[in-house]
Design an enzyme around this catalytic site. Structure first.
Site, PDB file in Angstrom:
ATOM      1  N   GLY A 234       0.830  -1.189   0.000  1.00 48.51           N
ATOM      2  CA  GLY A 234       0.000   0.000   0.000  1.00 48.51           C
ATOM      3  C   GLY A 234       0.864   1.236   0.000  1.00 48.51           C
ATOM      4  O   GLY A 234       2.050   1.176   0.342  1.00 48.51           O
TER       5      GLY A 234
ATOM      6  N   GLN B   4       3.084  10.117   1.179  1.00 52.13           N
ATOM      7  CA  GLN B   4       4.394   9.459   1.286  1.00 52.13           C
ATOM      8  C   GLN B   4       5.342   9.881   0.166  1.00 52.13           C
ATOM      9  O   GLN B   4       6.551   9.683   0.286  1.00 52.13           O
ATOM     10  CB  GLN B   4       4.236   7.932   1.281  1.00 52.13           C
TER      11      GLN B   4
ATOM     12  N   CYS C 298       6.482   0.293   7.496  1.00 54.94           N
ATOM     13  CA  CYS C 298       6.066   1.402   6.640  1.00 54.94           C
ATOM     14  C   CYS C 298       7.225   1.804   5.740  1.00 54.94           C
ATOM     15  O   CYS C 298       8.366   1.869   6.196  1.00 54.94           O
ATOM     16  CB  CYS C 298       5.647   2.579   7.529  1.00 54.94           C
ATOM     17  N   LEU C 299       6.906   2.062   4.479  1.00 56.96           N
ATOM     18  CA  LEU C 299       7.943   2.510   3.553  1.00 56.96           C
ATOM     19  C   LEU C 299       8.590   3.806   4.052  1.00 56.96           C
ATOM     20  O   LEU C 299       9.737   4.090   3.737  1.00 56.96           O
ATOM     21  CB  LEU C 299       7.339   2.743   2.164  1.00 56.96           C
TER      22      LEU C 299
ATOM     23  N   HIS D   7      -3.979   1.617   7.576  1.00 56.02           N
ATOM     24  CA  HIS D   7      -2.624   2.178   7.654  1.00 56.02           C
ATOM     25  C   HIS D   7      -2.474   3.336   6.646  1.00 56.02           C
ATOM     26  O   HIS D   7      -1.962   4.406   6.980  1.00 56.02           O
ATOM     27  CB  HIS D   7      -1.616   1.059   7.368  1.00 56.02           C
ATOM     28  N   GLU D   8      -2.961   3.113   5.419  1.00 57.60           N
ATOM     29  CA  GLU D   8      -2.794   4.143   4.382  1.00 57.60           C
ATOM     30  C   GLU D   8      -3.685   5.354   4.657  1.00 57.60           C
ATOM     31  O   GLU D   8      -3.261   6.495   4.464  1.00 57.60           O
ATOM     32  CB  GLU D   8      -3.079   3.568   2.990  1.00 57.60           C
TER      33      GLU D   8
ATOM     34  N   HIS E 179      -2.177   7.780   6.954  1.00 56.12           N
ATOM     35  CA  HIS E 179      -1.201   8.710   6.354  1.00 56.12           C
ATOM     36  C   HIS E 179      -1.875  10.017   5.919  1.00 56.12           C
ATOM     37  O   HIS E 179      -1.279  11.088   5.986  1.00 56.12           O
ATOM     38  CB  HIS E 179      -0.539   8.082   5.121  1.00 56.12           C
TER      39      HIS E 179
END
Lengths: 173, 168
Positions: free
Chosen positions: B44, B49, B93-94, B135-136, B139
């Site tokens: 995702g 991000q 997380c990225l 999670h997304e 953000h």
């Protein structure tokens, strides 16, 4: 120059130990890395990665005042460890049962045989004095896959301990 | 596109709703998806991000054969309409390299969003996919999984209290 030590501090638990120890380290020019503190059986225990560009004796002396005032045992090892070396667990194992000697040895020997690299382990003795209960929680990396772990854990069935295994599926987003 | 990593403060800002469903948006979504797919393990991604503070997320957990999913999800201006069940699981997380931790999320959600053409859609998400969507969407509100960490011990005791998740 990067020089990392593993600092182990053990003593009778009381409030304020972490603050006093880490303040002494900071005042002495240390940088802290990863740490794990646990209260085990009423004792304070901590392991801390400490970076200090000095010989081990300097770190040991730095902590002498706080160690003697709080009655703490201090142990210092030079390590070649570094930061940014996390390894992700992919298996979680929970064990509980009536406490008796040998549970950890039995379960971890089976898990090791099936390729588990234990990354974290914590255990507790709960219940009452008359009938203590042992609880253990393990996270690790299954080097031969989850099914290999599942197969060896079958063997403890009927030995009076409950063992459950579940995959850890880390979601990266 | 380059992925922002914390402690970049921009990751803590709240993103704005998308108003124009045009070719520019669709080009951006395609580039965002490329970025997600180029990131090892990434299932995702959210627009902030990559430094675009608009309410756009992409989730695709179809690479996980064992978890039920809706395939490739492009969620624009997403809203979670309902939540059900809570469970602790591990996330990374990225935007937070070299760390994963345990987070509590709803196990089942209904999410409403627009697609790339602006048409409203509704999805039911379970398990792994539901976690990814939550999670997304976090953000978009400037929240990282670091804001929702629970300790290992909390995890252990919560799992005991909720009790009936014994695995075979």
């Amino acid at each position: 120059m990067n020089r990392w030590y593993m600092l182990t501090v053990v003593g009778k638990d009381r409030p304020g130990i972490v603050a006093k120890v880490t303040t002494a380290l900071f005042d002495g020019g240390c940088n802290l890395g990863e740490a794990s503190m646990m209260r085990l059986g009423g004792s304070f225990t901590i392991m801390l990665m400490v970076e200090l560009p000095e010989p081990a004796g300097v770190l040991q002396r730095l902590l002498e005042p706080v160690a003697s005032s709080l009655g703490l045992q201090v142990h210092v090892d030079a390590i070649d460890g570094q930061l940014h070396h996390h390894r992700e667990p992919d298996a979680r194992i929970s064990v509980y049962g009536a406490d008796r000697a040998g549970i950890v040895a039995r379960v971890t020997a089976l898990l090791a045989e099936a390729g588990l690299h234990i990354l974290e382990l914590e255990s507790h003795v709960a219940g009452s004095r008359e009938s203590p209960l042992y609880i253990m929680h393990i996270e690790g990396y299954a080097g031969q896959g989850i099914d290999a772990l599942r197969r060896v854990l079958e063997r403890v069935k009927g030995e009076g301990i409950e063992v459950s295994l579940e995959p850890v599926e880390t979601m990266i987003g | 596109m380059k992925i922002l990593t914390y402690p970049d403060e921009r990751l803590k800002q709240v993103s704005q709703p998308v108003a124009q469903f045009d070719e520019r948006l669709r080009t951006f979504v395609a580039r965002l998806e490329e970025t997600m797919r180029a990131s090892p393990g990434g299932v995702g991604i959210a627009a902030p991000q990559v430094g675009c503070f608009q309410r756009i997320v992409i989730v695709d957990v179809s690479s996980r054969p064992k978890s039920a999913n809706n395939g490739r999800l492009v969620l624009i201006n997403p809203e979670i309409l309902s939540w059900e069940g809570m469970a602790t699981s591990r996330e990374g997380c990225l935007s937070v390299p070299d760390y994963t931790g345990n987070v509590m999320r709803a196990e089942r959600i209904t999410v409403q969003a627009c697609d790339e053409l602006g048409s409203p859609r509704e999805f039911l998400c379970n398990g792994f996919e539901a976690r990814a969507v939550q999670h997304e969407i976090d953000h978009l509100d400037g929240l990282l999984f670091l804001d929702r960490l629970v300790s290992r011990r909390t995890d252990l005791f919560r799992r005991k209290r909720y009790g009936n998740r014994k695995s075979a």
